[in-house]
Design a protein around this motif. Structure first.
Motif, mmCIF file in Angstrom:
data_model
loop_
_atom_site.group_PDB
_atom_site.id
_atom_site.type_symbol
_atom_site.label_atom_id
_atom_site.label_comp_id
_atom_site.label_asym_id
_atom_site.label_seq_id
_atom_site.Cartn_x
_atom_site.Cartn_y
_atom_site.Cartn_z
ATOM 1 N N ALA A 92 1.780 -36.583 -61.409
ATOM 2 C CA ALA A 92 0.375 -36.601 -61.002
ATOM 3 C C ALA A 92 -0.517 -36.796 -62.225
ATOM 4 N N SER A 93 -1.719 -37.304 -61.985
ATOM 5 C CA SER A 93 -2.704 -37.380 -63.072
ATOM 6 C C SER A 93 -3.162 -35.964 -63.416
ATOM 7 N N ARG A 94 -3.841 -35.840 -64.536
ATOM 8 C CA ARG A 94 -4.318 -34.524 -64.972
ATOM 9 C C ARG A 94 -5.566 -34.096 -64.210
ATOM 10 N N TYR A 95 -6.141 -34.986 -63.425
ATOM 11 C CA TYR A 95 -7.471 -34.778 -62.843
ATOM 12 C C TYR A 95 -7.589 -33.471 -62.066
ATOM 13 N N ALA A 96 -6.788 -33.308 -61.012
ATOM 14 C CA ALA A 96 -6.950 -32.135 -60.149
ATOM 15 C C ALA A 96 -6.638 -30.842 -60.903
ATOM 16 N N ALA A 97 -5.577 -30.850 -61.715
ATOM 17 C CA ALA A 97 -5.198 -29.636 -62.453
ATOM 18 C C ALA A 97 -6.296 -29.233 -63.433
ATOM 19 N N GLU A 98 -6.884 -30.216 -64.132
ATOM 20 C CA GLU A 98 -7.962 -29.911 -65.079
ATOM 21 C C GLU A 98 -9.216 -29.435 -64.354
ATOM 22 N N LEU A 99 -9.487 -30.054 -63.201
ATOM 23 C CA LEU A 99 -10.671 -29.676 -62.437
ATOM 24 C C LEU A 99 -10.561 -28.233 -61.929
ATOM 25 N N ARG A 100 -9.335 -27.785 -61.685
ATOM 26 C CA ARG A 100 -9.144 -26.438 -61.128
ATOM 27 C C ARG A 100 -9.086 -25.336 -62.196
ATOM 28 N N LYS A 101 -8.993 -25.703 -63.446
ATOM 29 C CA LYS A 101 -8.841 -24.685 -64.498
ATOM 30 C C LYS A 101 -9.954 -23.643 -64.532
ATOM 31 N N PRO A 102 -11.240 -24.027 -64.315
ATOM 32 C CA PRO A 102 -12.296 -22.996 -64.373
ATOM 33 C C PRO A 102 -12.434 -22.149 -63.106
ATOM 34 N N ILE A 103 -11.572 -22.375 -62.090
ATOM 35 C CA ILE A 103 -11.703 -21.597 -60.850
ATOM 36 C C ILE A 103 -11.519 -20.114 -61.154
ATOM 37 N N ARG A 104 -12.452 -19.309 -60.668
ATOM 38 C CA ARG A 104 -12.387 -17.865 -60.895
ATOM 39 C C ARG A 104 -11.224 -17.244 -60.132
ATOM 40 N N THR A 105 -10.749 -16.107 -60.582
ATOM 41 C CA THR A 105 -9.568 -15.479 -59.978
ATOM 42 C C THR A 105 -9.921 -14.349 -59.016
ATOM 43 N N HIS A 106 -11.196 -13.964 -58.953
ATOM 44 C CA HIS A 106 -11.613 -12.886 -58.053
ATOM 45 C C HIS A 106 -12.362 -13.482 -56.863
ATOM 46 N N GLU A 107 -12.362 -12.749 -55.772
ATOM 47 C CA GLU A 107 -13.093 -13.197 -54.586
ATOM 48 C C GLU A 107 -14.495 -12.601 -54.577
ATOM 49 N N PRO A 108 -15.491 -13.265 -53.996
ATOM 50 C CA PRO A 108 -15.387 -14.569 -53.326
ATOM 51 C C PRO A 108 -15.448 -15.768 -54.275
ATOM 52 N N GLY A 109 -15.521 -15.504 -55.595
ATOM 53 C CA GLY A 109 -15.633 -16.605 -56.544
ATOM 54 C C GLY A 109 -14.489 -17.595 -56.450
ATOM 55 N N ARG A 110 -13.299 -17.083 -56.221
ATOM 56 C CA ARG A 110 -12.134 -17.967 -56.120
ATOM 57 C C ARG A 110 -12.296 -18.954 -54.967
ATOM 58 N N LEU A 111 -12.704 -18.449 -53.803
ATOM 59 C CA LEU A 111 -12.882 -19.325 -52.644
ATOM 60 C C LEU A 111 -14.038 -20.295 -52.879
ATOM 61 N N VAL A 112 -15.154 -19.806 -53.386
ATOM 62 C CA VAL A 112 -16.317 -20.674 -53.640
ATOM 63 C C VAL A 112 -15.922 -21.827 -54.553
ATOM 64 N N ASP A 113 -15.267 -21.507 -55.668
ATOM 65 C CA ASP A 113 -14.897 -22.541 -56.636
ATOM 66 C C ASP A 113 -13.872 -23.511 -56.060
ATOM 67 N N THR A 114 -12.896 -22.992 -55.329
ATOM 68 C CA THR A 114 -11.871 -23.851 -54.719
ATOM 69 C C THR A 114 -12.509 -24.850 -53.767
ATOM 70 N N LEU A 115 -13.479 -24.396 -53.001
ATOM 71 C CA LEU A 115 -14.167 -25.274 -52.055
ATOM 72 C C LEU A 115 -15.049 -26.289 -52.785
ATOM 73 N N ILE A 116 -15.699 -25.888 -53.870
ATOM 74 C CA ILE A 116 -16.502 -26.826 -54.665
ATOM 75 C C ILE A 116 -15.603 -27.923 -55.234
ATOM 76 N N VAL A 117 -14.461 -27.535 -55.777
ATOM 77 C CA VAL A 117 -13.518 -28.524 -56.306
ATOM 78 C C VAL A 117 -13.071 -29.476 -55.199
ATOM 79 N N GLY A 118 -12.795 -28.935 -54.012
ATOM 80 C CA GLY A 118 -12.422 -29.790 -52.887
ATOM 81 C C GLY A 118 -13.505 -30.795 -52.559
ATOM 82 N N SER A 119 -14.748 -30.351 -52.591
ATOM 83 C CA SER A 119 -15.859 -31.261 -52.270
ATOM 84 C C SER A 119 -15.968 -32.377 -53.308
#
Length: 202
Positions: A92-119
């Motif tokens: 795979a390209s580095r794109y998705a993995a690099e984009l996900r690196k700043p995702i927070r590990t606590h909730e609800p930050g984890r869900l918020v960030d995961t959804l932003i990355v998806g968008s």
């Protein structure tokens, strides 16, 4: 014709012309990696459905999204089979993995960030399909343009769910962070051509 003005206003840069030129010379890799991206998108939606079972809006939107992404996967592999393109394992390209690196590990930050990355991934895919389509043969052009409406809706669904998950807290700062990272990854040179790579160094 799908109106992409909202997506163009959302993203911080266009796909570089150099990537478009390289895509035309690597259609086999483009299709193989596109198929992989559709599988991963469906998997991401399913993972969210398993992790957040108490969010009915998320469950409904992710269920529909997963079905659509798997349908797109089937369409891509049908085109590959018709054209005699094998389906090997590729990195795979580095794109998705690099984009996900700043995702927070606590909730609800984890869900918020995961959804932003998806968008952002959906918005970038939509922008890339649209920009690349005029340079492709008639069959691929028609197929890629047919994906725009659903990809644009997926971007909106993810972003709306992120705002909902934030519970009234502003998400602009997090969106800005991930959009700047997307821009960096789109414009910086990459070592291998992929659907979400930057331009490959000569």
């Amino acid at each position: 014709m799908t109106d992409l003005s909202e997506i163009h206003a959302f993203l911080r840069c266009e796909t570089p012309d150099a990537w478009i030129e390289q895509a035309q010379n690597h259609l086999d890799i483009l299709l193989i990696d596109h198929a992989n991206c559709e599988k991963k998108a469906a998997g991401t939606a399913m993972n969210l459905m398993y992790r957040y079972v108490d969010n009915f809006d998320l469950l409904n939107k992710m269920s529909r999204l997963a079905r659509e992404e798997l349908r797109h996967f089937e369409q891509v592999i049908a085109i590959m089979e018709q054209r005699g393109i094998a389906y090997p394992q590729i990195q795979a390209s580095r794109y998705a993995a690099e984009l996900r690196k700043p995702i927070r590990t606590h909730e609800p930050g984890r869900l918020v960030d995961t959804l932003i990355v998806g968008s952002i991934i959906e918005a970038r895919s939509c922008e890339r399909f649209n920009k690349l389509a005029p340079f492709l043969d008639a069959e691929l052009q028609k197929f890629y343009l047919s994906l725009l409406k659903s990809e644009a809706r997926h971007y909106q669904d993810y972003l709306g769910l992120a705002e909902q998950a934030a519970g009234g807290e502003p998400i602009d700062g997090r969106v800005d962070l991930f959009l700047e990272l997307d821009k960096k990854l789109m414009l910086e040179p990459d070592t291998e051509f992929r659907f979400h790579s930057g331009p490959v160094e000569a």
